[in-house]
Design a protein around this motif. Structure first.
Motif, PDB file in Angstrom:
ATOM      1  N   CYS A  51       0.830  -1.214   0.000  1.00 35.03           N
ATOM      2  CA  CYS A  51       0.000   0.000   0.000  1.00 35.03           C
ATOM      3  C   CYS A  51       0.860   1.257   0.000  1.00 35.03           C
ATOM      4  N   THR A  54       2.451   1.759  -3.447  1.00 31.37           N
ATOM      5  CA  THR A  54       1.421   2.228  -4.372  1.00 31.37           C
ATOM      6  C   THR A  54       1.119   3.698  -4.129  1.00 31.37           C
ATOM      7  N   TYR A  55       1.028   4.068  -2.868  1.00 30.36           N
ATOM      8  CA  TYR A  55       0.762   5.464  -2.494  1.00 30.36           C
ATOM      9  C   TYR A  55       1.853   6.391  -3.027  1.00 30.36           C
ATOM     10  N   ARG A  57       3.950   5.863  -5.508  1.00 31.89           N
ATOM     11  CA  ARG A  57       3.924   5.883  -6.975  1.00 31.89           C
ATOM     12  C   ARG A  57       2.776   6.733  -7.486  1.00 31.89           C
ATOM     13  N   GLU A  58       1.665   6.752  -6.782  1.00 33.89           N
ATOM     14  CA  GLU A  58       0.558   7.625  -7.174  1.00 33.89           C
ATOM     15  C   GLU A  58       0.932   9.092  -6.958  1.00 33.89           C
ATOM     16  N   LEU A  59       1.639   9.375  -5.880  1.00 38.23           N
ATOM     17  CA  LEU A  59       2.054  10.752  -5.615  1.00 38.23           C
ATOM     18  C   LEU A  59       3.002  11.281  -6.683  1.00 38.23           C
ATOM     19  N   GLY A  61       3.282  10.159  -9.734  1.00 35.78           N
ATOM     20  CA  GLY A  61       2.708  10.050 -11.065  1.00 35.78           C
ATOM     21  C   GLY A  61       3.170   8.852 -11.862  1.00 35.78           C
ATOM     22  N   SER A  62       3.975   7.976 -11.294  1.00 32.65           N
ATOM     23  CA  SER A  62       4.481   6.849 -12.070  1.00 32.65           C
ATOM     24  C   SER A  62       3.423   5.776 -12.299  1.00 32.65           C
ATOM     25  N   ASN A  63       2.282   5.864 -11.622  1.00 33.49           N
ATOM     26  CA  ASN A  63       1.171   4.951 -11.894  1.00 33.49           C
ATOM     27  C   ASN A  63       0.288   5.487 -13.017  1.00 33.49           C
ATOM     28  N   ASP A  64       0.479   6.730 -13.398  1.00 40.43           N
ATOM     29  CA  ASP A  64      -0.322   7.351 -14.442  1.00 40.43           C
ATOM     30  C   ASP A  64       0.327   7.079 -15.800  1.00 40.43           C
TER      31      ASP A  64
END
Length: 73
Positions: A51, A54-55, A57-59, A61-64
């Motif tokens: 978690c 993932t958090y 990576r979302e911050l 932008g690498s999950n975008d």
């Protein structure tokens, strides 16, 4: 909880190259996030680690996919 945070930061450091200031900010943000999950009842350190990664990576932008350079073409 601290073990999960240390594991998150170690793994994230392997994935990203950042300044010490950015690393400190990421640690502070993920620590707060993991604490909220822990206080909410999540005690599994492996789930907390996933978690937290993932958090972060979302911050950043690498999950975008668009921010990662994929245009869909």
């Amino acid at each position: 909880m601290q073990t999960a945070i240390d594991r998150i930061m170690h793994t994230y450091d392997l994935m990203m190259t950042r300044s010490q200031l950015a690393n400190d900010e990421a640690r502070a943000k993920v620590s707060e996030y993991i604490k909220s999950l822990f206080d909410g009842g999540e005690k599994d350190s492996h789930r907390l680690t996933v978690c937290g990664l993932t958090y972060l990576r979302e911050l950043d932008g690498s999950n975008d996919p668009v921010k990662a350079g994929f245009t869909g073409l």
